[in-house]
Design an enzyme around this catalytic site. Structure first.
Site, short mmCIF file in Angstrom:
data_model
loop_
_atom_site.label_atom_id
_atom_site.label_comp_id
_atom_site.label_asym_id
_atom_site.label_seq_id
_atom_site.Cartn_x
_atom_site.Cartn_y
_atom_site.Cartn_z
N ASN A 23 5.56 -23.42 -32.88
CA ASN A 23 6.08 -24.50 -32.04
C ASN A 23 7.19 -25.30 -32.71
O ASN A 23 7.80 -26.17 -32.08
CB ASN A 23 4.95 -25.41 -31.56
N CYS A 116 0.30 -22.69 -15.68
CA CYS A 116 -0.27 -21.66 -16.53
C CYS A 116 -1.76 -21.92 -16.62
O CYS A 116 -2.26 -22.87 -16.01
CB CYS A 116 0.38 -21.65 -17.91
N ASP A 305 -4.39 -28.26 -29.12
CA ASP A 305 -4.32 -26.85 -29.53
C ASP A 305 -5.46 -26.45 -30.47
O ASP A 305 -5.56 -25.28 -30.85
CB ASP A 305 -2.96 -26.55 -30.19
N ILE A 327 -5.23 -33.91 -22.61
CA ILE A 327 -3.81 -33.54 -22.46
C ILE A 327 -3.61 -32.60 -21.27
O ILE A 327 -2.72 -32.83 -20.46
CB ILE A 327 -3.27 -32.87 -23.75
N ARG A 397 0.68 -13.96 -28.74
CA ARG A 397 1.77 -14.91 -28.49
C ARG A 397 1.95 -15.87 -29.65
O ARG A 397 3.05 -16.38 -29.86
CB ARG A 397 1.47 -15.74 -27.23
N1 EPU Z 1 3.99 -33.79 -19.14
C1 EPU Z 1 4.44 -34.40 -18.00
N2 EPU Z 1 5.75 -34.23 -17.66
C2 EPU Z 1 6.62 -33.51 -18.40
C3 EPU Z 1 6.15 -32.90 -19.58
C4 EPU Z 1 4.82 -33.06 -19.92
O1 EPU Z 1 3.69 -35.05 -17.29
O2 EPU Z 1 7.79 -33.40 -18.04
C5 EPU Z 1 2.58 -33.95 -19.54
C6 EPU Z 1 1.81 -32.63 -19.60
O3 EPU Z 1 1.31 -32.25 -18.35
C7 EPU Z 1 0.73 -32.95 -20.59
C8 EPU Z 1 1.40 -33.92 -21.56
O4 EPU Z 1 2.56 -34.39 -20.88
O5 EPU Z 1 -0.33 -33.62 -19.96
C9 EPU Z 1 1.82 -33.34 -22.87
O6 EPU Z 1 2.48 -32.10 -22.69
P1 EPU Z 1 3.74 -31.68 -23.57
O7 EPU Z 1 4.95 -31.72 -22.73
O8 EPU Z 1 3.73 -32.46 -24.84
O9 EPU Z 1 3.42 -30.17 -23.87
P2 EPU Z 1 4.52 -29.09 -24.11
O10 EPU Z 1 5.68 -29.70 -24.77
O11 EPU Z 1 4.73 -28.30 -22.86
C10 EPU Z 1 3.75 -28.43 -26.52
C11 EPU Z 1 3.27 -27.17 -27.20
C12 EPU Z 1 1.87 -26.83 -26.69
C13 EPU Z 1 0.94 -27.99 -26.99
C14 EPU Z 1 1.50 -29.28 -26.36
C15 EPU Z 1 0.68 -30.51 -26.69
C16 EPU Z 1 5.37 -26.01 -27.59
C17 EPU Z 1 6.26 -24.87 -27.25
N3 EPU Z 1 4.22 -26.10 -26.89
O12 EPU Z 1 3.78 -28.13 -25.13
O13 EPU Z 1 1.45 -25.68 -27.42
O14 EPU Z 1 -0.33 -27.74 -26.46
O15 EPU Z 1 2.84 -29.50 -26.81
O16 EPU Z 1 0.62 -30.71 -28.06
O17 EPU Z 1 5.67 -26.80 -28.47
C18 EPU Z 1 0.17 -23.74 -27.83
O18 EPU Z 1 0.85 -23.54 -28.85
O19 EPU Z 1 -0.89 -23.10 -27.58
C19 EPU Z 1 0.60 -24.74 -26.87
C20 EPU Z 1 0.17 -24.75 -25.60
#
Ligand code: EPU
Length: 419
Positions: A23, A116, A305, A327, A397
């Site tokens: 990540n 997802c 995670d 989350i 992945r």
């Molecule tokens: N959210 C919103 N609006 C947005 C974006 C996010 O409401 O525009 C909400 C999400 O629904 C969630 C919260 O904000 O409830 C946090 O989500 P976040 O956007 O931080 O997640 P992400 O950036 O999509 C990354 C990691 C994930 C990890 C999460 C939380 C990457 C590529 N992915 O996802 O990793 O679970 O942060 O720490 O960095 C994994 O590696 O298995 C994985 C899923």
């Protein structure tokens, strides 16, 4: 399709090295699009999400040289700004291309990732932030179509701190006109690592690792070299497997400072931890782990995670624990599979109540997402008899060589073709 066969056979013992952080590598790969000069990133994990990201960059016209875990990407020949659904749907991290493409080329066409297995996962914060910087964005036939002249600095405040939205806007702001401030920014170490890369490409980023990040945009960014930090979730996964199997495992090439609450929860389980500069040893002294409750929240709290792996650990621990998922709304798909192995888990909304069992039984189970797969492997390592874990492409992945690494720690584990 492949499956993994695991027979529970006692404690894990030995040493293993941790790969670079998936990540952190995903935004770093996207950031190479911000410059026409070569950017070299080393310690890149060899996992499928990274191959997908590289496939996307090459499709856009980047050139790539690869030498093991070191990559050089050059964005001089980019001829497309379209990230197609076929690749984006397999990896949500593709949304990270939106900011860099828009900032450098003034146009981007990135498929909406969709939901997802772990939840709906909206991208409203990414879009609203870019709009504040002057982008015009429409959603058309499943694609985010964005255009702008030059992005301009803006004050952005997230309602929800999002990791990839923070990263996307930091990258966009690096080439914007003026200063961008991101309030309620994500604090995750992967965000701080991206700030280091952007700074070495010439951007001016301050405050990463705090909730207010300031980025002064530049006209152009230049080439750079950058090494990926260790994967904190892979680190946590191996330590949790060691605790569940009552083992004695040392992980090397890790970053203990990124694992604060995970390590203290493992201590609460009764494990002894010895921590060096870049290594951690977990010793169980043959003791059954004690139940330990967790509640997920943004960094530095307990990571979502690591939730599935801790549910598996608690399934064989002494006592009762709760795991609260704050989350993602649907991140308990592993529970039904763990129940098939004899785990005593009750779901109450976004809380799992786990009554530890002395033993689980091996069973055929199905992986549903990346971290769920890891939890099934942990359960299978401690179960009586053999388990087969189907749909292991989820595992591939994000975990590099996990079967080989666990086998080197003494696990009875192998990969096979599914019929
Ligand atoms: N959210 C919103 N609006 C947005 C974006 C996010 O409401 O525009 C909400 C999400 O629904 C969630 C919260 O904000 O409830 C946090 O989500 P976040 O956007 O931080 O997640 P992400 O950036 O999509 C990354 C990691 C994930 C990890 C999460 C939380 C990457 C590529 N992915 O996802 O990793 O679970 O942060 O720490 O960095 C994994 O590696 O298995 C994985 C899923």
């Amino acid at each position: 399709m492949e499956k993994i066969l695991v027979s529970g056979n006692g404690p894990l013992r030995g040493e293993t090295a941790i790969a670079g952080a998936k990540n952190a590598a995903l935004p770093a790969i996207a950031a190479t699009l911000l410059s026409a000069e070569p950017v070299t990133i080393s310690n890149v994990p060899q996992v499928r999400d990274i191959s997908t990201a590289l496939e996307l960059l090459v499709l856009l016209g980047c050139s790539m040289e690869r030498d093991g875990s070191e990559l050089t990407l050059t964005g001089a020949g980019v001829h497309s700004v379209r990230a197609p659904y076929e690749l984006v749907r397999t990896m949500r991290g593709s949304i990270l291309l939106l900011g860099p493409l828009l900032a450098r080329f003034g146009v981007a066409d990135v498929s909406l990732p969709g939901g997802c297995a772990i939840g709906s996962r909206p991208v409203n914060e990414h879009i609203a932030g870019l709009e504040r910087m002057g982008a015009e964005i429409t959603i058309d036939a499943g694609y985010i179509k964005a255009k702008c002249r030059r992005l301009r600095g803006a004050n952005i405040s997230f309602d929800t701190p999002s990791v990839t939205a923070t990263e996307n806007l930091m990258m966009a702001a690096s080439l914007a006109d003026g200063v961008t401030t991101i309030e309620n920014a994500a604090l995750e170490p992967e965000v701080s690592d991206l700030a280091l890369l952007l700074s070495s490409m010439g951007a001016k980023v301050t405050g990463a690792g705090t909730s207010t990040i300031r980025i002064s945009g530049c006209r152009q960014l230049h080439g750079a070299r950058h090494r990926m930090p260790p994967d904190r979730i892979e680190s946590g996964t191996f330590l949790t497997a060691a605790a569940a199997t009552r083992g004695d495992v040392t992980i090397r090439e890790t970053q203990p400072a990124h694992l604060g609450l995970v390590l203290s929860k493992l201590k609460s389980c009764g494990a002894e931890l010895t921590v060096g500069e870049d290594w951690i040893r977990l010793q169980s002294h043959g003791r059954r782990p004690r139940a330990v409750s967790i509640s997920t929240a943004p960094y530095p709290a307990f990571p979502t995670d690591m939730q599935a792996q801790f549910v598996a650990l608690n399934a064989v621990a002494e006592g009762t624990a709760t795991a609260v998922e704050n989350i993602f709304e649907n991140r308990f798909m592993h529970v039904a599979e763990l129940q098939r192995m004899g785990a005593d888990i009750e779901l109450q909304g976004h809380t799992a109540v786990i009554n530890g069992r002395e033993r689980l039984q091996g069973a055929p189970v199905m992986a549903t997402d990346l971290r769920a797969s890891a939890s099934l492997i942990i359960a299978a390592l401690v179960a009586d008899g053999q388990s087969s874990i189907d749909r292991v492409y989820h595992l591939d992945r994000g975990y590099a060589n996990i079967v080989e690494k666990l086998a080197s720690l003494g696990a009875n584990i192998q990969r096979m073709q599914s019929e």
